[in-house]
Design a protein around this motif. Structure first.
Motif, mmCIF file in Angstrom:
data_model
loop_
_atom_site.group_PDB
_atom_site.id
_atom_site.type_symbol
_atom_site.label_atom_id
_atom_site.label_comp_id
_atom_site.label_asym_id
_atom_site.label_seq_id
_atom_site.Cartn_x
_atom_site.Cartn_y
_atom_site.Cartn_z
ATOM 1 N N ASP A 115 -8.650 4.731 -11.006
ATOM 2 C CA ASP A 115 -7.069 5.107 -11.018
ATOM 3 C C ASP A 115 -6.928 6.324 -10.589
ATOM 4 O O ASP A 115 -7.645 7.466 -11.222
ATOM 5 C CB ASP A 115 -6.821 4.654 -12.493
ATOM 6 C CG ASP A 115 -6.846 3.243 -12.940
ATOM 7 O OD1 ASP A 115 -7.395 2.520 -11.954
ATOM 8 O OD2 ASP A 115 -6.084 2.790 -13.727
ATOM 9 N N GLU A 116 -5.610 6.789 -10.290
ATOM 10 C CA GLU A 116 -5.451 8.218 -10.255
ATOM 11 C C GLU A 116 -4.155 8.311 -10.666
ATOM 12 O O GLU A 116 -3.163 7.381 -10.233
ATOM 13 C CB GLU A 116 -5.557 8.738 -8.749
ATOM 14 C CG GLU A 116 -7.021 9.047 -8.357
ATOM 15 C CD GLU A 116 -6.988 9.119 -6.785
ATOM 16 O OE1 GLU A 116 -6.006 9.260 -6.215
ATOM 17 O OE2 GLU A 116 -8.213 9.047 -6.145
ATOM 18 N N ILE A 117 -3.632 9.114 -11.372
ATOM 19 C CA ILE A 117 -2.356 9.194 -11.971
ATOM 20 C C ILE A 117 -1.516 9.792 -10.882
ATOM 21 O O ILE A 117 -1.725 10.935 -10.569
ATOM 22 C CB ILE A 117 -2.497 10.060 -13.248
ATOM 23 C CG1 ILE A 117 -3.362 9.229 -14.322
ATOM 24 C CG2 ILE A 117 -0.884 10.159 -13.964
ATOM 25 C CD1 ILE A 117 -3.745 10.228 -15.707
ATOM 26 N N VAL A 118 -0.080 9.138 -10.875
ATOM 27 C CA VAL A 118 0.762 9.769 -9.917
ATOM 28 C C VAL A 118 1.809 10.707 -10.819
ATOM 29 O O VAL A 118 2.280 11.653 -10.732
ATOM 30 C CB VAL A 118 1.519 8.478 -9.394
ATOM 31 C CG1 VAL A 118 2.745 9.048 -8.577
ATOM 32 C CG2 VAL A 118 0.375 7.898 -8.385
ATOM 33 N N CYS A 119 2.459 9.937 -11.767
ATOM 34 C CA CYS A 119 3.159 10.653 -12.796
ATOM 35 C C CYS A 119 3.275 10.323 -14.203
ATOM 36 O O CYS A 119 2.660 8.951 -14.454
ATOM 37 C CB CYS A 119 4.581 10.816 -11.973
ATOM 38 S SG CYS A 119 5.510 8.970 -12.513
ATOM 39 N N VAL A 178 -3.294 0.640 -4.388
ATOM 40 C CA VAL A 178 -1.934 0.449 -5.056
ATOM 41 C C VAL A 178 -1.492 1.932 -4.895
ATOM 42 O O VAL A 178 -2.121 2.659 -5.567
ATOM 43 C CB VAL A 178 -2.017 -0.016 -6.433
ATOM 44 C CG1 VAL A 178 -0.774 0.080 -6.881
ATOM 45 C CG2 VAL A 178 -2.342 -1.727 -6.425
ATOM 46 N N LYS A 179 -0.228 2.169 -4.535
ATOM 47 C CA LYS A 179 0.227 3.346 -4.665
ATOM 48 C C LYS A 179 1.775 3.196 -4.794
ATOM 49 O O LYS A 179 2.575 2.603 -4.226
ATOM 50 C CB LYS A 179 0.374 3.975 -3.266
ATOM 51 C CG LYS A 179 0.534 5.410 -3.615
ATOM 52 C CD LYS A 179 -0.022 6.274 -2.167
ATOM 53 C CE LYS A 179 0.788 7.366 -2.194
ATOM 54 N NZ LYS A 179 -0.070 8.507 -2.796
ATOM 55 N N PRO A 180 2.298 3.563 -6.265
ATOM 56 C CA PRO A 180 3.517 3.327 -6.594
ATOM 57 C C PRO A 180 4.385 4.457 -6.123
ATOM 58 O O PRO A 180 3.682 5.643 -5.682
ATOM 59 C CB PRO A 180 3.600 3.230 -8.039
ATOM 60 C CG PRO A 180 2.524 4.015 -8.513
ATOM 61 C CD PRO A 180 1.463 3.847 -7.274
ATOM 62 N N GLU A 181 5.651 4.402 -5.867
ATOM 63 C CA GLU A 181 6.478 5.363 -5.804
ATOM 64 C C GLU A 181 6.613 6.457 -6.883
ATOM 65 O O GLU A 181 6.426 6.020 -8.147
ATOM 66 C CB GLU A 181 8.021 4.859 -5.528
ATOM 67 C CG GLU A 181 8.261 4.068 -4.449
ATOM 68 C CD GLU A 181 9.395 4.744 -3.535
ATOM 69 O OE1 GLU A 181 10.048 5.595 -3.974
ATOM 70 O OE2 GLU A 181 9.524 4.062 -2.368
#
Lengths: 638, 571
Positions: free
Chosen positions: A120-124, A366-369
């Protein structure tokens, strides 16, 4: 109670890697800094022919032979069955089995990825209550919690609202409410005035700042005291000189050479000062503890019934509220208070949007906006779009899933639906007897190898009727060929992108072991090994030209258009039909069929496969709802 | 090569980790003087504060226990998250009832996952007897817990942060190995430092020497700490912990409501969590004096004497009226409150005839399981709340001098807590004992039960008095000795006794002035817990002497696991 059956769980292949976790991972780039995109050719699985052997999965090999010989001679496999089958009853299996909705798929590894084998990598960061995005710099200092006005009830975890403490001016709506204010839980009617001492806010906004001012737990003071003590002793922090009195005494001690604890150190000179223990440590006092006991005794444990009044003056009789916190409430608070009166409102925990990478090849799955308000994804490779989904339903509507009849042949329809735009060939393999139990059920898949059509557009079917159909395609399933002994030798039904086969289950008679045994022997779960082969376009890593062609298309699609992305790649592959390769992957899945019930008289273990003449010949639409299943079982036999 | 290997041995590691020193290290001083970390001015005090403001390298602190996992950041007073192990965590994702294979007795439906012993297994991360536990399951579960901690509570990426892991003093090495492997492979922290929890409990109490009594879930461990070093060879263990406590309570409750002839185990009737929750909410412990009185009453009963009334003792032997102080009156009032209090208990009992069972218990009953679990001999048969006596009346033979039913004759693993504390102190070297007697720290989950700490200390005091001091040899006949002394020695006059007393008082006052206690005074000290200790320690930027580094660990592990042929294929 609605029946939970049937269910289908898929075992992530990382399960097999686990025992030799180190061995497998050693060949992979271990550190993320090391070549995230380049994969070891021997292990990185572009070679579709040996994925199973690579993972050291013997059953596939043994089953492979069975499959090639058309599953006729499965008698000699019984020994192998015992060894290598996936056992859904194994305690570790619970950690690798997932519903298909929870799984992702790595296009490069051609492998299912479960939450355990992604990174996992945190986007926001954002608050789920007020949807405010929190910048990463302040997340940690805020304690990972919302610092605006989102607070949760410490008792029932509902959101608290701010209400004025006095109800006098509730008549006019446009009045600005006058303080003081309480935080109020509209679910369980807890308010901050229940606390001891009660917390009342001056303003209805910026609650966090006010709460921080009002309630500082005594543990924090103690903690700071200890911290300061150690900082002073170590003399390495700026606190040393900031707190001048403490520093002064220490300096005095230094020059006087008087360490109180340091007996026998005097000869060594003044440089070495013995580290002291904290001044007046908190002692265990019997009186204090007994006071707590007395308080407990006074409050009773469950017997406190209180009334409180809401704004309209109606008395709400609250349900019994114990004075002491339960475990859940206690561990949600930082200092584990004992009494309800000491509970503080809990700020809402922030949430994150995270992108996920494949652990093996570091590709993004997976990459969310990054905007908080949108729920769209830039990339979302969910397994539903890649691996055939299985479904199971009763062929005979009279089967009661929660009490299958021992010794009776139950027929189920196993449907394999293809989400891909290429036709796939599927082989389903299952151990003859369900593993992991003393009372195995006999399971037979009547047609273990078959093709499933491509998931073409519905309109394609209608418009291009001249398109070469799959040879094995039969229409409607009406003309199901049957062998002489009544067993179905071929597929039961084949439609545009799904194929159904019949699976026969003969549960054994299981004695009632509920009193003595812990394990639920009656639960009937069938492990099925699914192997899928299809021709797809060439892997992008190998071919740069096609990769440049297809990658942007798959990167830009949103979640809803995931299937569309696959379609475009399929069409691009169709453009140069030479660049196709054979892809193969396999996985175990577990079908939870139901529970074995009590034996029914008349149905006896005469032979392994009792040909019970259920109306299978007429392809009835087996209803999924168990409501129909209430028909008495006796009518089925006859 | 060495650090990862030694890191697998918790006791050795913690011993070698303890010479804490500032990160601006003073190697020479610690090597010449193995006693203590030295305090001194460090150069950093004179440098610009920018370096310390820039707190990049603050580690995460994990505390791994059998039941709970705590995680948080350094320099905070409490962990950010506490995750308890529940049976659901052992189950499958997405399955209601979570894929258990435990059958419900009545309906035959699955009720939970596999259970072996008393059902506690599904609430634990591991058990000390690893023969019964698949380490793979522990790893899987641990992974699940860690993922939840990182993704839900800590909200940071695991690769960036150093880790400090606090482990119980006697954690199995295999478990620690599994944990390291799991962390390094899946969460990839740069380094891990393992610290031993008693040392940190000692730090969090503000002490440098202490006797740490950790009343844990599976067992109670007593570790003497001397100048922040755990004396591992003097650790004492007893199997009495929170788990037997809950078991006792469950058994008591089940005995109370059990229909005749039903020999089902209590843990199949009650939910572990409910029983435990009730105990943590309402459990309490009798004070030492009350317990002694109750034992005396039981003894009277054993000999067929009538129970004494409280009020009779208003006059002492010489017929003088004992004036009650205000403290006595308060205690009296408290006793009355406790006697009058009643507890309503509701349990879900789906396997019995009625769905929920409601029992009304006297408040006193909530203290009984503690007596069984921590203070009574282990062979005491667990009674029920139905009978008049919650604790069985001993037979007269049991009360005779030298009978086998005394704490000293327990199995070594079953010593009652006060006796275990006494033994631990007794077996320590004299200097350590002197430092530890006034610094007894009681920590662990069960120590939150009100009254337990002071009860243990009170009982230890009684024990020491009874034994006549810290003597390895138990005096056999104190009475006889006294009589002989009376004959042989001159009895000191009353004035002398008073003088002695006043001398003692002087000593006490003298020590009180300098903020200490007189030597030999049994005193308990509160601690903030091991996690807070770790937070303080890492907040002070003290690095452990031994850090397990990821690259090194993986390299060594790979050499261990992989045959050379496979090694060659590595890129």
């Amino acid at each position: 109670m609605s029946s939970p059956f049937p269910y289908i769980h898929i075992s992530c292949p990382c399960n097999e890697e686990r025992p030799q976790l180190m061995a497998v991972d050693s060949a992979r780039p271990i550190s993320p800094t090391k070549s995230p995109t380049k994969r070891d050719p021997s292990v990185g699985l572009p070679d579709p022919q040996t994925p199973v052997q690579r993972r050291g999965l013997q059953p596939a090999v043994s089953f492979g032979t069975t499959a090639s010989s058309n599953g006729e001679d499965d008698e000699n496999l019984e020994e192998d069955d015992e060894e290598n089958n996936f056992d859904p009853r194994d305690p570790r299996a619970a950690f690798s089995l997932f519903p298909i909705e929870n799984l992702l798929y790595c296009e490069d590894c051609h492998q299912i990825r479960c939450p355990r084998c992604v990174q996992d990598e945190i986007v926001c960061w954002y608050c789920p209550s007020c949807l405010f995005e929190v910048p990463s710099s302040t997340v940690k200092s805020d304690g990972n919690r919302c610092t605006r006005n989102c607070y949760l009830c410490p008792i029932c975890t509902a959101l608290l609202v701010v209400v004025p403490a006095s109800h006098s001016n509730s008549g006019t709506a446009n009045d600005t409410p006058i303080g003081p204010f309480n935080l109020f839980c509209s679910h369980c009617h807890w308010t901050t005035s229940d606390l001891q001492p009660p917390i009342q806010l001056e303003k209805p906004t910026s609650i966090s700042a006010q709460l921080a001012k009002l309630s500082a737990p005594p543990q924090d003071a103690e903690f700071t005291r200890l911290k300061q003590h150690y900082a002073q002793q170590l003399g390495n922090a700026q606190e040393d000189f900031a707190n001048s009195p403490a520093a002064l005494t220490r300096l005095m001690g230094l020059y006087a050479g008087l360490g109180t604890g340091g007996a026998g150190r005097k000869g060594r000179g003044v440089k070495k000062l013995e580290m002291k223990e904290v001044d007046r440590p908190r002692e265990i006092a019997e009186e204090r503890e007994l006071d707590v006991v007395e308080r407990l005794a006074k409050l009773g444990l469950d017997a406190s019934e209180r009334t409180s009044y809401d704004t309209s003056g109606i008395a709400w009789k609250l349900t019994r509220r114990p004075p002491a916190t339960n475990t859940k409430q206690r561990i949600a608070q930082p200092h584990e208070p004992r009494f309800l009166q000491e509970l503080k409102p809990v700020a809402v925990l922030l949430r994150t949007k995270r992108s996920k990478r494949c652990r093996a090849c570091r590709h993004i799955l997976v990459k969310p906006e990054s905007k908080v308000q949108t729920t769209r994804f830039r990339i979302r490779l969910v397994a539903l779009n890649y691996i055939p989904s299985l479904g199971i339903k009763r062929l005979d509507p009279s089967i009661t899933l929660i009490s299958l009849i021992p010794h009776k042949t139950h027929r189920f329809l196993l449907t394999v639906t293809n989400p891909l735009f290429d036709p796939i060939s599927v082989s389903l393999l299952t151990p003859r007897f369900t593993p992991g139990t003393e009372y195995p059920s006999r399971v037979t898949i009547l047609c273990p190898e078959f093709e499933v059509g491509a998931n073409t557009d519905v309109w394609d079917d209608a418009l291009m009727s001249t398109k070469p159909a799959i040879p094995a395609m039969t229409t409607g399933g009406a003309g199901t060929p049957r062998a002489g002994d009544g067993r179905l030798e071929t597929v039961y039904e084949q439609k545009r992108n799904y194929t159904s086969v019949v699976i026969e289950v003969v549960p054994p008679e299981i004695p009632d072991s509920r009193e003595t045994r812990i394990r639920d022997d009656r639960l009937l779960e069938i492990p099925i090994f699914v192997r899928v082969e299809f021709e797809a376009e060439v892997d992008r890593d190998d071919d740069d030209a096609s990769g440049a062609l297809s990658k942007p298309s798959s990167l830009n699609i949103s979640s809803s258009a995931g299937a569309g992305g696959a379609a475009s790649s399929a069409s691009s592959a169709a453009g140069n039909p030479l660049a196709r390769e054979r892809v193969e992957y396999s996985y175990w899945c577990v079908v939870g069929i139901g529970r074995v019930g009590e034996p029914v008289e008349g149905v006896v273990a005469s032979e392994p496969n009792t040909p019970v003449r259920t109306p299978v010949g007429t392809p009835v639409k087996a209803p999924r709802t168990p409501g129909v299943a209430k028909t008495p079982l006796r009518s089925v036999r006859s | 090569m060495l650090p990862p290997m030694s890191a697998r041995d918790p006791t050795r590691l913690s011993a070698s980790t303890t010479p804490y020193r500032p990160s601006t290290s003073f190697r020479s001083s610690t090597s010449t003087n193995p006693a203590t970390p030295q305090s001194r001015f460090s150069t950093s005090a004179f440098s610009t504060p920018a370096g310390s403001l820039h707190q990049v390298d603050e580690p995460l602190i994990f505390e791994v226990g059998t039941r709970f996992f705590r995680a948080g950041f350094a320099n905070e007073s409490a962990p950010r998250c506490k995750i308890g192990i529940t049976p659901e965590m052992y189950g499958r994702v997405g399955l209601k009832g979570r894929g258990g294979t435990r059958a419900n007795r009545r309906t035959g439906e699955a009720a939970g996952p596999r259970i072996r012993n008393t059902g506690s297994e599904e609430w634990e991360l591991w058990m000390n007897d690893l023969r019964l536990k698949d380490l793979g399951v522990v790893e899987d579960l641990m992974e699940r817990v860690l993922r939840e901690a990182y993704n839900k509570h800590l909200l940071i990426e695991s690769k960036s942060k150093r880790l400090i892991i606090i482990l119980p003093p006697l954690v199995p090495v295999a478990l620690q190995n599994t944990l390291s492997q799991l962390l390094f492979l899946h969460f990839q922290p740069p380094t891990i430092t393992y610290l031993s929890s008693p040392v940190l409990s000692c730090i969090a109490a503000g002490l440098r020497s202490a006797l740490i009594v950790d009343v844990g879930w599976q067992e109670t461990t007593i570790t003497p700490i001397y100048e922040l070093r755990p004396l591992t060879s003097f650790i004492k263990i007893s199997s009495r912990g929170s788990k037997p406590l809950v078991e006792c309570f469950g058994q008591l409750l089940w005995n109370t409501i059990k229909p005749d002839g039903d020999d089902e185990s209590w843990w199949r009737i009650f939910n572990w969590a409910e029983v435990e929750d009730l105990l943590t909410r309402g459990g309490w412990c009798k004070s030492s004096a009350d317990a002694r009185e109750a034992a005396r009453q039981r003894a009277r009963k054993a000999f067929g004497l009538p129970a004494e009334k409280e009020g009779e003792e208003e006059y002492d032997e010489e017929g003088e009226y004992i004036r009650k102080t205000s403290a006595d009156l308060r205690a009296q009032r408290r006793r009355e409150t406790i006697e009058a209090a009643v507890v309503d208990v509701t349990f879900k009992t789906p396997l019995l005839d009625q769905r929920a069972t409601n029992i009304q218990l006297p408040f006193e009953a909530m203290s009984v399981p503690l007596e069984y679990a921590f203070f009574l001999p282990s062979w005491t048969k667990v009674q029920s709340f139905k009978t008049e006596e919650y604790i069985p009346v001993p037979s007269p033979e049991d009360l005779m001098e030298g009978c086998q039913g005394r704490v000293e004759y327990e199995d070594e693993s079953d010593y009652t807590l006060p006796y275990l504390v006494f033994l631990a102190l007794l077996h320590c070297p004299v200097d350590v004992r002197a430092a530890c007697i006034p610094r007894i720290v009681i920590t662990g989950g069960a120590s939150n039960i009100p009254g337990l700490k002071s009860r243990i200390l009170g009982d230890v005091k009684d024990l020491v008095e009874e034994r006549g001091g810290w003597n390895m040899v138990k005096p056999r006949n104190l009475k006889g000795d006294e009589r002989r002394r009376e004959l042989v020695e001159k009895k000191p006059k009353k004035v002398e006794v008073e003088m002695l007393q006043s001398e003692k008082d002087d000593l006490r006052i003298k020590y009180a002035k300098i903020g200490g206690v007189a030597p030999g005074t049994i005193r308990g000290v509160e601690t903030m817990g091991a996690w807070a200790g770790g937070s303080i320690l890492s907040g002070a930027r003290i690095k452990g002497a031994v850090e397990v580094e990821r690259e090194k660990f993986l390299m060594i592990k790979l050499h261990e696991i992989m045959p050379p042929a496979v090694q060659l294929r590595r890129p």
